[in-house]
Design an enzyme around this catalytic site. Structure first.
Site, PDB file in Angstrom:
ATOM      1  CG  HIS A  59     -60.976 -20.354 -37.856  1.00 41.37           C
ATOM      2  ND1 HIS A  59     -62.287 -20.439 -37.453  1.00 41.37           N
ATOM      3  CD2 HIS A  59     -60.265 -20.078 -36.746  1.00 41.37           C
ATOM      4  CE1 HIS A  59     -62.355 -20.238 -36.140  1.00 41.37           C
ATOM      5  NE2 HIS A  59     -61.134 -20.012 -35.689  1.00 41.37           N
ATOM      6  CB  CYS A 113     -73.366 -22.685 -23.633  1.00 38.33           C
ATOM      7  SG  CYS A 113     -73.298 -24.064 -24.753  1.00 38.33           S
TER       8      CYS A 113
HETATM    9  C1  LIG Z   1     -62.371 -12.215 -30.621  1.00 39.01           C
HETATM   10  C2  LIG Z   1     -61.871 -13.626 -30.708  1.00 39.01           C
HETATM   11  N1  LIG Z   1     -60.715 -13.947 -30.119  1.00 39.01           N
HETATM   12  C3  LIG Z   1     -60.206 -15.175 -30.176  1.00 39.01           C
HETATM   13  C4  LIG Z   1     -60.862 -16.191 -30.841  1.00 39.01           C
HETATM   14  C5  LIG Z   1     -60.247 -17.554 -30.891  1.00 39.01           C
HETATM   15  O1  LIG Z   1     -59.611 -17.763 -32.136  1.00 39.01           O
HETATM   16  P1  LIG Z   1     -59.289 -19.254 -32.633  1.00 39.01           P
HETATM   17  O2  LIG Z   1     -60.601 -19.891 -32.946  1.00 39.01           O
HETATM   18  O3  LIG Z   1     -58.434 -19.054 -33.837  1.00 39.01           O
HETATM   19  O4  LIG Z   1     -58.567 -19.949 -31.534  1.00 39.01           O
HETATM   20  C6  LIG Z   1     -62.087 -15.916 -31.466  1.00 39.01           C
HETATM   21  C7  LIG Z   1     -62.854 -16.998 -32.116  1.00 39.01           C
HETATM   22  O5  LIG Z   1     -64.017 -17.196 -31.832  1.00 39.01           O
HETATM   23  C8  LIG Z   1     -62.601 -14.592 -31.399  1.00 39.01           C
HETATM   24  O6  LIG Z   1     -63.758 -14.262 -31.982  1.00 39.01           O
END
Ligand SMILES: Cc1ncc(COP(=O)(O)O)c(C=O)c1O
Length: 405
Positions: A205, A334
């Site tokens: 996403h 948060c």
């Molecule tokens: C750097 C990073 N790692 C991991 C995630 C988590 O991914 P997901 O929303 O697909 O679980 C995000 C999402 O905000 C992210 O920005």
């Protein structure tokens, strides 16, 4: 006006087309009949597409439910497998600016599995302090390290990490490196094989695919202990029925973004520079955090602009901008509605008050110059009101503190 693409970006047209065409078909890719074989063929074609987009071999693609699961699988799986093979390997070297999906996983391993985290410092712009890493490894502690985890690009301030140098330093001691490339993949060139990483997380996403699908790219020789158990899908590393439609859409999004990466990232970087210029012109006291693209264009994600606004609460600014139709983010999560200063900004050396004034504006494939104009029109009033509110909150908290002293 949506300036929060780093949180999630709208589904792209090719991804939506793939999703809607595949989701109406039935068939479990593990079933042996015709419907099952057709679903399997869809999954394997998608695996090849994602592998090509990320510079990996198709067998290195382990589908997951997203970035969070991929991070958990990599960090826990590598830790358990390395510690089981050599019980002395209980230390995890990890950057101090990781997303919660890595940070909290490491903290969980400390609490429940006897791991010891070594939080690696970063410079003021958020880049990993390579000298500190080198020293940590040279001080004789490398033999007790299970893995190193360092994100490819930061989700809050957009700083791009020196992954090649990190892998080279760790490689001298045979330490496998995991990188959370959730923000980097689809935004800047990312090549898994060339990077030398043992494992790398990506998510659907963030690149125009649907929510709920992602992948861990895992080197073929890398041993990983599974986190969840069941039907043994995905090299027995990740059990669970595969989401054929989600995977097909993820692949369509990956092909779309990587196929047009150079032109699109230049377009988005241009808009990002306009956002930065607008903030500097309209609120001169605001401070850009992370790498300045005018000085170091390769140091920052093309879609990220992040500022701290002195005397403002990030949340107030967010709500006031939202009321004016501009959707942004404070950048950090948060807990239970209680805003806390970002651990990323604190690691970069900011004090808590300064860190509370953070606001992230992130751009993506649907962003236009009109978004930037609308943002610039709304910012001065939202900022003035957030600053008034911020000062009032500050005075009342000083009063509260003195009442209880
Ligand atoms: C750097 C990073 N790692 C991991 C995630 C988590 O991914 P997901 O929303 O697909 O679980 C995000 C999402 O905000 C992210 O920005």
């Amino acid at each position: 006006m949506y300036l929060d693409h780093a949180a999630t970006t709208p589904i792209s047209a090719p991804a939506l087309a793939a999703l809607t065409s595949v989701i109406t078909r039935s068939g479990n890719p593990s079933s042996l009949h015709g419907s099952g074989r057709r679903a399997r063929a869809t999954v394997e074609a998608a695996r090849e597409t994602i592998a090509a987009a990320a510079g990996a071999h198709p067998t290195e693609v382990i589908f997951t439910s997203g970035g969070t699961e991929a991070d958990n699988l990599a960090v826990k799986g590598l830790f358990w497998s390395r510690r089981d093979a050599e019980p002395a390997r209980t230390r995890i070297l990890v950057s101090s600016v990781e997303h919660a999906a890595v940070q909290d996983t490491v903290e969980w391993l400390e609490k429940h599995e006897g791991a010891e985290a070594v939080w690696l410092p970063v410079h003021a712009d958020g880049t990993l302090d390579l000298a500190a890493l080198e020293k940590e490894l040279a001080d004789g502690g490398a033999d007790s390290v299970a893995l190193l985890s360092c994100m490819w690009a930061n989700n809050e301030v957009g700083t791009i990490q020196p992954i090649a140098e990190v892998v080279a330093l760790a490689g001298r001691h045979g330490i496998p490196v995991h990188s959370d490339a959730v923000q980097a993949f689809g935004s800047i060139p990312v090549d898994f094989r060339e990077s030398g990483l043992a494992a790398m997380s990506i998510s659907g996403h963030k690149i125009g695919g649907p929510v709920g699908v992602g992948a861990l790219l895992l080197g073929r020789a890398v041993k990983l202990t599974p986190v969840q158990h069941g039907g043994g899908q995905e090299r027995t590393v990740r059990s669970g029925t595969l989401d054929t439609a989600g995977i097909a859409a993820f692949a369509a999004a990956a092909a779309d973004v990587t196929g047009n990466l150079a032109a699109e990232s230049a377009r988005i970087a241009g808009l990002r520079d306009d956002v930065i210029a607008a903030v500097r012109r309209l609120v001169p006291e605001a401070v850009l955090r992370g790498a300045d693209p005018a000085v170091n264009p390769a140091g920052r994600l093309p879609g990220n602009a992040h500022f701290t606004f002195p005397g403002c609460e990030g949340d107030s600014l967010l709500f006031l901008l939202d009321m004016a139709g501009i959707e942004s983010s404070t950048g950090s999560a948060c807990t239970a509605g209680v805003p806390r200063p970002s651990h990323v900004l604190l690691a970069m050396g900011l004090d808590e008050d300064t860190a509370r004034g953070a606001q992230r504006f992130s751009l993506g494939h649907t962003s236009t110059p009109e978004d930037v104009d609308a943002f610039a029109a709304a910012l001065p009033d939202a900022h003035a009101r957030a600053k008034t509110a911020g000062m009032a909150a500050h005075v009342s908290s000083i009063e509260t503190a003195s009442t209880f002293r």
